[in-house]
Each structure stands twice: as C-alpha cells, then as structure tokens.
Design a protein around this motif. Sequence first.
Motif, PDB file in Angstrom:
ATOM      1  N   GLY A  15     -33.461  19.813  -6.543  1.00 39.81           N
ATOM      2  CA  GLY A  15     -32.055  20.018  -6.861  1.00 39.81           C
ATOM      3  C   GLY A  15     -31.532  19.105  -7.943  1.00 39.81           C
ATOM      4  O   GLY A  15     -30.414  19.297  -8.450  1.00 39.81           O
ATOM      5  N   GLY A  16     -32.320  18.111  -8.313  1.00 36.41           N
ATOM      6  CA  GLY A  16     -31.896  17.157  -9.334  1.00 36.41           C
ATOM      7  C   GLY A  16     -32.116  17.660 -10.742  1.00 36.41           C
ATOM      8  O   GLY A  16     -32.538  18.806 -10.969  1.00 36.41           O
ATOM      9  N   SER A  17     -31.842  16.779 -11.711  1.00 39.87           N
ATOM     10  CA  SER A  17     -31.930  17.132 -13.129  1.00 39.87           C
ATOM     11  C   SER A  17     -32.702  16.075 -13.906  1.00 39.87           C
ATOM     12  O   SER A  17     -32.722  14.897 -13.527  1.00 39.87           O
ATOM     13  N   LEU A  18     -33.317  16.517 -14.983  1.00 42.88           N
ATOM     14  CA  LEU A  18     -33.963  15.634 -15.947  1.00 42.88           C
ATOM     15  C   LEU A  18     -33.759  16.230 -17.326  1.00 42.88           C
ATOM     16  O   LEU A  18     -33.648  17.460 -17.471  1.00 42.88           O
ATOM     17  N   ARG A  19     -33.760  15.375 -18.332  1.00 48.20           N
ATOM     18  CA  ARG A  19     -33.746  15.859 -19.713  1.00 48.20           C
ATOM     19  C   ARG A  19     -34.946  15.278 -20.446  1.00 48.20           C
ATOM     20  O   ARG A  19     -35.069  14.061 -20.573  1.00 48.20           O
ATOM     21  N   LEU A  20     -35.809  16.167 -20.901  1.00 48.08           N
ATOM     22  CA  LEU A  20     -36.958  15.758 -21.696  1.00 48.08           C
ATOM     23  C   LEU A  20     -36.588  15.760 -23.179  1.00 48.08           C
ATOM     24  O   LEU A  20     -35.788  16.586 -23.618  1.00 48.08           O
ATOM     25  N   SER A  21     -37.192  14.845 -23.910  1.00 50.72           N
ATOM     26  CA  SER A  21     -37.002  14.766 -25.360  1.00 50.72           C
ATOM     27  C   SER A  21     -38.345  14.882 -26.044  1.00 50.72           C
ATOM     28  O   SER A  21     -39.371  14.461 -25.510  1.00 50.72           O
ATOM     29  N   CYS A  22     -38.327  15.434 -27.238  1.00 48.33           N
ATOM     30  CA  CYS A  22     -39.530  15.531 -28.072  1.00 48.33           C
ATOM     31  C   CYS A  22     -39.115  15.190 -29.491  1.00 48.33           C
ATOM     32  O   CYS A  22     -38.358  15.938 -30.117  1.00 48.33           O
TER      33      CYS A  22
END
Length: 122
Positions: A15-22
């Motif tokens: 249910g949580g969130s993450l933001r990946l970067s490239c």
Amino acid sequence: QVQLVESGGGLVQPGGSLRLSCVISGRTLTRYHMAWFRQAPGKEQEFVAGLTWSGGGTYSDSVKGRFTASNDNAKNTVYLQMNSLKPEDTAVYYCAADSSFSRVVGGKGNYWGQGTQVTVSS
C-alpha cells in the motif's frame, strides 16, 4: 558514452509508495525514449512503463493506474512514481534508453542501468 543510473529503491509496506529515478549522462534526455522494466527472482524480465522523449507514457496492465512515468529534461532524469504497491511488485527495476520507442519498450534498448531493488513486504 551513455550511462543510466537508477536510484530510489528500498523496502516498503504493501500500500505504500516509492519514486524511482534514472539519471542519464553522456547525452541529453531529449534524444532518447525511455522504459522501465523489472525482474523478480526466478521470473523473466517484465515491461513496466514506456516514456517517449516528449513525455507520452504507456504502461503494462499490471501497473496501470498505480505507476506513473515522467521526465525532467532539465535534470536529464526520468522517474517512476509507484503507488499502492503490492508484494508482487517486488523486483529489481531497470531503466533503459534508446532512440527507437518500439525498440526500448520491446526490451531491446541500447542502454541499461544497473537496477535498483524494490521490496514490498510487511
């Protein structure tokens, strides 16, 4: 020499969130179309999202409505915002780049990052 470096992975509860970067270096982002893939242990690589250089996105059915890909051309960076995460989203996530959109979303991109681990578990 084009290099892609992913970051932002980690452990998150369902249910949580993450933001990946490239971050792409060596060329400006506007020259490339981008894609995100993932690979879970014992499974084949799976397409997650594709992003044209102009910002148009396409998503796999398994993440549609939960994940959003975007880019910041000024920072030569693409992002994958992942919301409502599920245990089945656990995988190593990779970004890829290519001058051809069909090639990059088909898993045949010329350039790949090293991957970042995402683990969804309580």
